[in-house]
Design a protein around this motif. Structure first.
Motif: not given
Length: 286
Positions: A71-95
């Motif tokens: 919301a405060a930028t306009s071009r820079i790409v957003l990334g995670t390093a790292v998002l702990l995937l097994p600890y998120h339910h993928p149905v919720v995470l997809a949304k």
């Protein structure tokens, strides 16, 4: 070669003005992406290797933090390093991921996922630590299935996740699915990157020989899975004071993106460090 920055909320804090100032300055300098880490929960005595994690470090939720930055930028790409995937339910995470991508107009494109190394963190979210690799593999499949599915819905029957005729909207902005890079420091992570990922982001403590072996393993695993190994992106951690020779050495190893971070917690010194790096490599914003 693309250059990106990391903002360590545990080291630099979660003051909103400081987070925004860092991200905006990185964008102005011409850095391509902005990465943040994740720990959902730590505990006294938690260690990664020989390093003990102070339990009061402020690990911000990465997707909430990235939405704020978007919301405060306009071009820079957003990334995670790292998002702990097994600890998120993928149905919720997809949304959640698709929502950030839509609201940022297509900038949630440097998602890097990993398994996590703290058994206590896994227990806290009800995940069997020993199954987290299989769970992550399945979660990647679920994410892509939901993003690609239409109004007729999609079904999935796996070891950990199952659903029938499920629809997930909104979709990612202008693409079929979001890129998913795999992070880690193991040969299993390299194989996962080749078989399922859009790129590999290995850890920073590997020996040169092991690093080369893992990149070869990622590429060979992609080929064995019928995927194009040349399409894999290769991201590496770099230092804020790295030289042109260092970048050329990375390029010779097939690296396509380098992620650096300021080393000072002082905002003024952070700006100076990012600016100096940008000038040294002639980034677009300088």
């Amino acid at each position: 070669m693309e250059f990106a920055v990391s903002y360590s909320t545990p080291c630099f804090g979660v003051d909103p003005d400081r987070v925004v100032a860092y991200a905006r300055h990185a964008e102005q300098c011409g850095f391509g992406a902005f990465y943040v880490p994740e720990h959902i929960a730590v505990h006294p005595g938690a260690t990664v290797g020989t390093h003990e994690i102070p339990p009061a470090l402020p690990y911000a939720d990465p997707l909430d933090c990235l939405a704020f930055v978007a919301a405060a930028t306009s071009r820079i790409v957003l990334g995670t390093a790292v998002l702990l995937l097994p600890y998120h339910h993928p149905v919720v995470l997809a949304k959640r991921l698709a929502t950030v991508d839509v609201l940022s107009k297509g900038r949630m494109r440097s998602l890097t996922v990993g398994l996590g190394t703290l058994p206590g963190e896994a227990r806290a979210v009800g995940v069997d630590f020993g199954t987290r690799g299989r769970r992550a593999d399945e979660a990647i499949d679920v994410l892509r299935s939901l993003w690609e599915g239409g109004e007729e819905g999609v079904s999935f029957a796996g070891e950990f996740f199952a659903f029938e005729d499920l629809c997930s909207f909104p979709k990612p902005h202008g693409v079929t699915h979001l890129p998913i890079h795999v992070g880690g420091s193991s040969r299993a992570a390299a194989r996962r990157a080749g078989r399922r990922g859009d790129g590999y982001f290995p850890g920073g403590t590997l020996t040169p020989d092991e690093r080369a072996l893992q990149w070869d393993l990622a590429r060979s695993s992609a080929a064995e899975a019928g995927r194009d190994p040349d399409a894999l992106e290769h991201t590496r951690w770099g230092s804020i004071d790295m030289t042109e020779d260092g970048v050329e050495a990375f390029a010779a190893q097939g690296v396509t993106r380098v992620v650096v971070s300021a080393t000072s917690a002082d905002p003024g010194e952070q700006r100076d460090q990012l600016s100096a790096f940008a000038r040294r490599f002639g980034l677009d914003g300088t």
